[in-house]
Enzyme design. Structure first.
Site, PDB file in Angstrom:
ATOM      1  N   GLU A  15       0.860  -1.195   0.000  1.00 28.28           N
ATOM      2  CA  GLU A  15       0.000   0.000   0.000  1.00 28.28           C
ATOM      3  C   GLU A  15       0.891   1.238   0.000  1.00 28.28           C
ATOM      4  OE1 GLU A  15      -3.554   0.828   2.766  1.00 28.28           O
ATOM      5  OE2 GLU A  15      -2.055   2.264   3.463  1.00 28.28           O
ATOM      6  N   ALA A  49     -10.392  10.511   2.879  1.00 30.75           N
ATOM      7  CA  ALA A  49     -11.837  10.270   3.021  1.00 30.75           C
ATOM      8  C   ALA A  49     -12.666  11.431   2.482  1.00 30.75           C
ATOM      9  CB  ALA A  49     -12.188   9.982   4.470  1.00 30.75           C
ATOM     10  N   ARG A 108     -15.943   2.435   3.357  1.00 27.92           N
ATOM     11  CA  ARG A 108     -16.832   3.506   3.815  1.00 27.92           C
ATOM     12  C   ARG A 108     -16.047   4.789   4.049  1.00 27.92           C
ATOM     13  NH1 ARG A 108     -18.900   3.746   9.816  1.00 27.92           N
ATOM     14  NH2 ARG A 108     -16.765   4.541   9.938  1.00 27.92           N
ATOM     15  N   ALA A 124     -19.851   0.366   3.497  1.00 25.39           N
ATOM     16  CA  ALA A 124     -19.097  -0.076   2.316  1.00 25.39           C
ATOM     17  C   ALA A 124     -19.944  -1.039   1.483  1.00 25.39           C
ATOM     18  CB  ALA A 124     -17.796  -0.738   2.753  1.00 25.39           C
ATOM     19  N   LYS A 166     -21.203  -7.684   3.750  1.00 22.97           N
ATOM     20  CA  LYS A 166     -20.391  -6.921   2.791  1.00 22.97           C
ATOM     21  C   LYS A 166     -19.853  -7.860   1.708  1.00 22.97           C
ATOM     22  CE  LYS A 166     -16.425  -4.832   4.385  1.00 22.97           C
ATOM     23  NZ  LYS A 166     -15.699  -3.725   5.011  1.00 22.97           N
ATOM     24  N   GLN A 177      -7.007  -4.849   8.379  1.00 21.75           N
ATOM     25  CA  GLN A 177      -6.414  -3.759   9.145  1.00 21.75           C
ATOM     26  C   GLN A 177      -5.101  -4.270   9.745  1.00 21.75           C
ATOM     27  OE1 GLN A 177      -5.675  -0.807   9.791  1.00 21.75           O
ATOM     28  NE2 GLN A 177      -7.706  -0.082  10.412  1.00 21.75           N
ATOM     29  N   GLN A 213       3.940   8.017  15.448  1.00 22.01           N
ATOM     30  CA  GLN A 213       3.056   7.655  14.336  1.00 22.01           C
ATOM     31  C   GLN A 213       2.232   6.402  14.684  1.00 22.01           C
ATOM     32  OE1 GLN A 213       5.040   5.547  11.221  1.00 22.01           O
ATOM     33  NE2 GLN A 213       4.085   6.816   9.667  1.00 22.01           N
TER      34      GLN A 213
HETATM   35  C1  LIG Z   1      -6.907  -2.160   4.149  1.00 21.78           C
HETATM   36  C2  LIG Z   1      -7.524  -0.842   4.534  1.00 21.78           C
HETATM   37  C3  LIG Z   1      -7.362   0.268   3.702  1.00 21.78           C
HETATM   38  C4  LIG Z   1      -7.963   1.491   4.025  1.00 21.78           C
HETATM   39  N1  LIG Z   1      -7.783   2.568   3.195  1.00 21.78           N
HETATM   40  C5  LIG Z   1      -8.413   3.731   3.442  1.00 21.78           C
HETATM   41  C6  LIG Z   1      -8.329   4.843   2.556  1.00 21.78           C
HETATM   42  O1  LIG Z   1      -7.637   4.799   1.536  1.00 21.78           O
HETATM   43  N2  LIG Z   1      -9.015   5.984   2.853  1.00 21.78           N
HETATM   44  C7  LIG Z   1      -9.799   6.068   3.976  1.00 21.78           C
HETATM   45  O2  LIG Z   1     -10.418   7.114   4.176  1.00 21.78           O
HETATM   46  N3  LIG Z   1      -9.899   5.051   4.860  1.00 21.78           N
HETATM   47  C8  LIG Z   1      -9.233   3.877   4.636  1.00 21.78           C
HETATM   48  N4  LIG Z   1      -9.351   2.831   5.508  1.00 21.78           N
HETATM   49  C9  LIG Z   1     -10.078   3.020   6.777  1.00 21.78           C
HETATM   50  C10 LIG Z   1     -11.592   2.727   6.668  1.00 21.78           C
HETATM   51  O3  LIG Z   1     -12.194   3.653   5.794  1.00 21.78           O
HETATM   52  C11 LIG Z   1     -12.186   2.845   8.071  1.00 21.78           C
HETATM   53  O4  LIG Z   1     -11.714   1.785   8.872  1.00 21.78           O
HETATM   54  C12 LIG Z   1     -13.694   2.977   8.185  1.00 21.78           C
HETATM   55  O5  LIG Z   1     -14.001   3.327   9.540  1.00 21.78           O
HETATM   56  C13 LIG Z   1     -14.487   1.709   7.885  1.00 21.78           C
HETATM   57  O6  LIG Z   1     -14.471   1.404   6.558  1.00 21.78           O
HETATM   58  P1  LIG Z   1     -15.113   0.010   6.017  1.00 21.78           P
HETATM   59  O7  LIG Z   1     -15.067   0.080   4.567  1.00 21.78           O
HETATM   60  O8  LIG Z   1     -14.521  -1.137   6.711  1.00 21.78           O
HETATM   61  O9  LIG Z   1     -16.638   0.218   6.542  1.00 21.78           O
HETATM   62  P2  LIG Z   1     -17.908  -0.748   6.703  1.00 21.78           P
HETATM   63  O10 LIG Z   1     -17.688  -2.090   6.112  1.00 21.78           O
HETATM   64  O11 LIG Z   1     -19.050   0.042   6.235  1.00 21.78           O
HETATM   65  O12 LIG Z   1     -17.943  -0.941   8.275  1.00 21.78           O
HETATM   66  C14 LIG Z   1     -17.921   0.189   9.164  1.00 21.78           C
HETATM   67  C15 LIG Z   1     -18.655  -0.152  10.461  1.00 21.78           C
HETATM   68  O13 LIG Z   1     -20.062  -0.334  10.191  1.00 21.78           O
HETATM   69  C16 LIG Z   1     -20.484  -1.633  10.584  1.00 21.78           C
HETATM   70  N5  LIG Z   1     -21.412  -2.101   9.535  1.00 21.78           N
HETATM   71  C17 LIG Z   1     -21.084  -2.459   8.274  1.00 21.78           C
HETATM   72  N6  LIG Z   1     -22.198  -2.804   7.585  1.00 21.78           N
HETATM   73  C18 LIG Z   1     -23.232  -2.656   8.455  1.00 21.78           C
HETATM   74  C19 LIG Z   1     -24.640  -2.838   8.357  1.00 21.78           C
HETATM   75  N7  LIG Z   1     -25.191  -3.260   7.212  1.00 21.78           N
HETATM   76  N8  LIG Z   1     -25.410  -2.574   9.447  1.00 21.78           N
HETATM   77  C20 LIG Z   1     -24.858  -2.141  10.616  1.00 21.78           C
HETATM   78  N9  LIG Z   1     -23.520  -1.941  10.764  1.00 21.78           N
HETATM   79  C21 LIG Z   1     -22.739  -2.183   9.697  1.00 21.78           C
HETATM   80  C22 LIG Z   1     -19.216  -2.483  10.671  1.00 21.78           C
HETATM   81  O14 LIG Z   1     -19.361  -3.550  11.624  1.00 21.78           O
HETATM   82  C23 LIG Z   1     -18.193  -1.455  11.130  1.00 21.78           C
HETATM   83  O15 LIG Z   1     -18.256  -1.258  12.515  1.00 21.78           O
HETATM   84  C24 LIG Z   1      -8.734   1.602   5.229  1.00 21.78           C
HETATM   85  C25 LIG Z   1      -8.882   0.486   6.069  1.00 21.78           C
HETATM   86  C26 LIG Z   1      -8.279  -0.728   5.745  1.00 21.78           C
HETATM   87  C27 LIG Z   1      -8.432  -1.914   6.665  1.00 21.78           C
END
Ligand SMILES: Cc1cc2nc3c(=O)[nH]c(=O)nc-3n(C[C@H](O)[C@H](O)[C@H](O)COP(=O)(O)OP(=O)(O)OC[C@H]3O[C@@H](n4cnc5c(N)ncnc54)[C@H](O)[C@@H]3O)c2cc1C
Length: 288
Positions: A15, A49, A108, A124, A166, A177, A213
């Site tokens: 990454e 974001a 997300r 997401a 998802k 993560q 960091q």
């Molecule tokens: C590999 C990796 C790369 C990343 N890269 C970036 C990046 O480039 N830019 C950035 O801004 N962030 C990045 N992030 C951070 C990420 O955007 C955050 O962790 C964010 O808080 C959650 O994103 P998600 O896509 O996992 O969300 P989701 O899958 O939507 O989950 C978020 C929360 O909502 C809950 N949830 C999900 N679906 C539902 C549902 N249907 N009903 C109720 N609850 C639900 C989940 O349990 C979780 O607690 C990255 C994270 C990782 C692990």
């Protein structure tokens, strides 16, 4: 059979983050010159974001396209949807497709202060379903997962239930993560497989090189810093070279154990530091 199904060895991927908008793109090309040489299976590019609101998605598209077309490696564009509307997503898909980038990490994202989230995508999974509906199978979709549970989830089991939703919306591959204790990852893997999640899951590993960091990072994402690593941080925090080497050694040991365990892949959070990526690659390359 797809290329992924034929593979027997673990994926090894990186990454990177794009330079800020007021910085020249050349800074990231210097990093990529070295990273591409290490022949990763793919290189993913983060996206602020703020997304379309602050224009950070354009930099992500530019860098992912360069990975694909200038460096001839597979590029993945991160797409955090919280501040995107449907039209923004369609336009980003269009740009990526024109540039031959067919892999997306659908996220997300987190709320950006002073920016009101758009209402088109709450999770997401909404974004993933939307991409599948509009682009069918033209993109390979990656998504994030959390070995210690997402910080907002009440517990790991609930988070895994949401992860299953998802994945069912159309995910091909998951990237985790960061974590520093492999036992969290193994428990998470077992629970995910029991919950019916069958897609490959890559382990996200961050080599630590800077105490402040990493402390900021674990506060944000809730990862546990094991006692033995806290001791390393405390002892070497004011000796940058020693801390860097200790971080490389710790991450390498984690990766060796993960590969011996038969994981689907390892995704290295390089922090745009090719020296660290090279050191680790040199050691683990023959183990993949
Ligand atoms: C590999 C990796 C790369 C990343 N890269 C970036 C990046 O480039 N830019 C950035 O801004 N962030 C990045 N992030 C951070 C990420 O955007 C955050 O962790 C964010 O808080 C959650 O994103 P998600 O896509 O996992 O969300 P989701 O899958 O939507 O989950 C978020 C929360 O909502 C809950 N949830 C999900 N679906 C539902 C549902 N249907 N009903 C109720 N609850 C639900 C989940 O349990 C979780 O607690 C990255 C994270 C990782 C692990």
């Amino acid at each position: 059979m797809s290329t992924d199904e034929k593979r027997e060895r673990a994926f090894f991927s990186f990454e990177i983050f794009p330079p800020k908008r007021d910085m020249p793109l050349e800074t990231v090309y210097r990093t990529l010159d070295e990273l591409a040489d290490l022949e990763p299976d793919f290189i993913s590019v983060t996206c602020g974001a703020g997304g379309s609101a602050d224009g950070s998605n354009h930099r992500t598209i530019e860098v992912a396209s360069a990975i694909q077309n200038k460096y001839h490696r597979e590029g993945i564009a991160h797409l955090p949807c919280i501040h995107f509307c449907r039209a923004d997503v369609l336009s980003m898909l269009d740009e990526l497709e024109k540039n031959g980038v067919r892999k997306i990490l659908a996220l997300r994202g987190d709320r950006v202060p002073d920016l009101t989230p758009k209402e088109d995508f709450r999770h997401a999974s909404d974004l993933i379903a939307f991409i599948r509906e509009h682009a069918k199978d033209r993109f390979q979709i990656f998504a994030a997962c959390y070995p210690e549970g997402h910080i907002e989830a009440p517990d790991l089991d609930t988070d895994i239930q949401n992860l299953r939703r998802k994945v069912d919306a159309g995910v091909d591959r998951l990237i985790s993560q960061l974590f520093f204790d492999n036992e969290f990852f193994y428990t998470f893997l077992e629970k995910s497989r029991r919950a019916g999640i069958r897609v490959p899951i890559e382990a996200g590993i961050m080599p630590v090189t800077n105490k402040k960091q990493i402390e900021r990072m674990v506060t944000l994402c809730g990862a546990t810093l094991p006692r033995k690593f806290q001791r390393v941080l405390a002892k070497y925090e004011s000796q940058p070279d020693a801390l860097r080497d200790a971080g490389i050694a710790f991450a390498t040991e984690q990766i060796v154990d993960l590969l011996a365990h038969g994981v689907d892949g390892v995704h290295l959070y390089t922090m745009n530091n090719p020296y660290i990526a090279r050191k680790i690659s040199e050691t683990v390359r023959t183990l993949l």
